[in-house]
Design an enzyme around this catalytic site. Sequence first.
Site, PDB file in Angstrom:
ATOM      1  N   TYR A   1       0.822  -1.215   0.000  1.00  0.00           N
ATOM      2  CA  TYR A   1       0.000   0.000   0.000  1.00  0.00           C
ATOM      3  C   TYR A   1       0.859   1.270   0.000  1.00  0.00           C
ATOM      4  CZ  TYR A   1      -4.749  -1.808   0.856  1.00  0.00           C
ATOM      5  OH  TYR A   1      -5.986  -2.382   0.747  1.00  0.00           O
TER       6      TYR A   1
ATOM      7  N   ASP B   1      -3.081 -18.058   0.836  1.00  0.00           N
ATOM      8  CA  ASP B   1      -4.064 -18.780   0.014  1.00  0.00           C
ATOM      9  C   ASP B   1      -4.756 -19.857   0.838  1.00  0.00           C
ATOM     10  OD1 ASP B   1      -1.602 -20.071   0.145  1.00  0.00           O
ATOM     11  OD2 ASP B   1      -1.643 -20.816  -1.919  1.00  0.00           O
TER      12      ASP B   1
ATOM     13  N   ASP C   1      -6.536  -6.846   4.242  1.00  0.00           N
ATOM     14  CA  ASP C   1      -7.654  -6.205   3.540  1.00  0.00           C
ATOM     15  C   ASP C   1      -8.567  -7.278   2.958  1.00  0.00           C
ATOM     16  OD1 ASP C   1      -9.143  -4.115   2.269  1.00  0.00           O
ATOM     17  OD2 ASP C   1      -8.106  -4.585   0.396  1.00  0.00           O
TER      18      ASP C   1
ATOM     19  N   LYS D   1       2.982 -15.162   2.842  1.00  0.00           N
ATOM     20  CA  LYS D   1       3.208 -15.954   1.627  1.00  0.00           C
ATOM     21  C   LYS D   1       4.713 -16.196   1.528  1.00  0.00           C
ATOM     22  CE  LYS D   1       1.719 -17.766  -2.331  1.00  0.00           C
ATOM     23  NZ  LYS D   1       0.853 -18.961  -2.414  1.00  0.00           N
TER      24      LYS D   1
ATOM     25  N   ASP E   1     -12.450  -8.851   4.572  1.00  0.00           N
ATOM     26  CA  ASP E   1     -13.717  -8.860   3.825  1.00  0.00           C
ATOM     27  C   ASP E   1     -14.297 -10.272   3.792  1.00  0.00           C
ATOM     28  OD1 ASP E   1     -13.513  -6.130   3.171  1.00  0.00           O
ATOM     29  OD2 ASP E   1     -14.238  -6.478   1.134  1.00  0.00           O
TER      30      ASP E   1
HETATM   31  C1  IPM Z   1     -10.558  -1.038   3.884  1.00  0.00           C
HETATM   32  C2  IPM Z   1     -10.762  -0.474   2.513  1.00  0.00           C
HETATM   33  C3  IPM Z   1      -9.607   0.480   2.196  1.00  0.00           C
HETATM   34  C4  IPM Z   1      -8.337  -0.337   2.209  1.00  0.00           C
HETATM   35  C5  IPM Z   1      -9.758   1.252   0.882  1.00  0.00           C
HETATM   36  C6  IPM Z   1     -11.056   2.013   0.822  1.00  0.00           C
HETATM   37  C7  IPM Z   1      -8.603   2.166   0.642  1.00  0.00           C
HETATM   38  O1  IPM Z   1     -10.890  -1.492   1.585  1.00  0.00           O
HETATM   39  O2  IPM Z   1     -10.502  -0.264   4.859  1.00  0.00           O
HETATM   40  O3  IPM Z   1     -10.484  -2.270   4.000  1.00  0.00           O
HETATM   41  O4  IPM Z   1      -7.962  -0.961   1.208  1.00  0.00           O
HETATM   42  O5  IPM Z   1      -7.682  -0.358   3.256  1.00  0.00           O
HETATM   43 MG    MG Z   2     -11.011  -3.443   2.425  1.00  0.00          MG
END
Ligand code: IPM
Ligand code: MG
Length: 353
Positions: free
Chosen positions: A138, A220, A244, A188, A248
């Site tokens: 990042y 993975d 990240d 990884k 999710d």
């Molecule tokens: C998160 C989001 C952010 C990230 C984006 C919006 C920059 O996906 O907070 O998980 O990638 O960190």
């Molecule tokens: Mg995210």
Amino acid sequence: MKIAVLPGDGIGPEIVAQAVKVLKVLASDGLKLELQEAPIGGAGFDAVGDPLPEATLALAKASDAVLLGAVGGPQYDSLPRDKRPERGLLRIRKEMNLFANLRPALLYPELASASTLRPEVVAGLDIMIVRELTGDVYFGQPRGIETRNGERVGFNTMLYAESEVRRVAHVAFGIAMKRGKKLCSVEKANVLECSELWKEVVIEVAKEYPEVALSHMYVDNAAMQLVRNPKQFDVIVTGNIFGDILSDEASMLTGSIGMLASASLDANNKGLYEPIHGSAPDIAGKNVANPLATILSVAMMMRYTLNQEASAQRIEAAVKKVLAQGLRTADIYTDGTKKVSCSAMGDAVVAAL
Ligand code: IPM
Ligand code: MG
């Protein structure tokens, strides 16, 4: 206690308004809270041409804690990269040194049927993902898009200094000590040098936490194990990009990304609190978003930065109560429950408080 309130874009203002109602209840019951609002993301760009206005950053730095909604929207997608809403979010994390991102994935029993996984796979799920937040691909340099040999190439640098790994590892081990004493480090290392170093440093730090059972998993495999048998995990520690993605994924185990809160902390537990979901432009302004992740982010703020554990538990109990009452926003609605709007959900939590 000064709290900077940054609603942001899309559904941000709607969900943050519900969380502010909750804060006001706590204030009227005796907590000394001072709230001040400022724009970030697209709202910052609209206001002063910058997704992280100087005044917003100054306010955030001068506050004890920051409450953030969400940033981003299609109307900003064609802006130059440094003006885009996401940049505002990444910059505030970096500027405030918020390197430890805590993303709990907790399944409320009432929502077991909202998960796409079988109830027995997810029942009782309680995982904490500790995501490193200010390093990795990042932020690594060099990065860019340029022409080489007559064609465009895009490149980023995956990079971790050992001090960056060490400090987030300490946070993760500390959290594991307060929970089930199991930590899984995800990387990884079979392919990436950056991950090889990550793993080595985590193993060094582990010597200071002999009570914690440390394991290692390639990302993975971790993605696969999270849907195969998620309850094998207690605390996961991982880098920025893997965290990240995995957070999710973990959120969906719990039924809805609309339920999950997060804390982003610096070395002194000063923090920024936000739901892990995005700005959901498709439902913005319709009063249908789920405010519970933002409200639960306030609970985390009480716990981790403001040292108000009783208030944290009070908020969490209120959320459990409205779920037990059968109230659901559209994202977690199932047959036999009562569908309510964003603001009605906020009111219900206030009543339950
Ligand atoms: C998160 C989001 C952010 C990230 C984006 C919006 C920059 O996906 O907070 O998980 O990638 O960190
Ligand atoms: Mg995210």
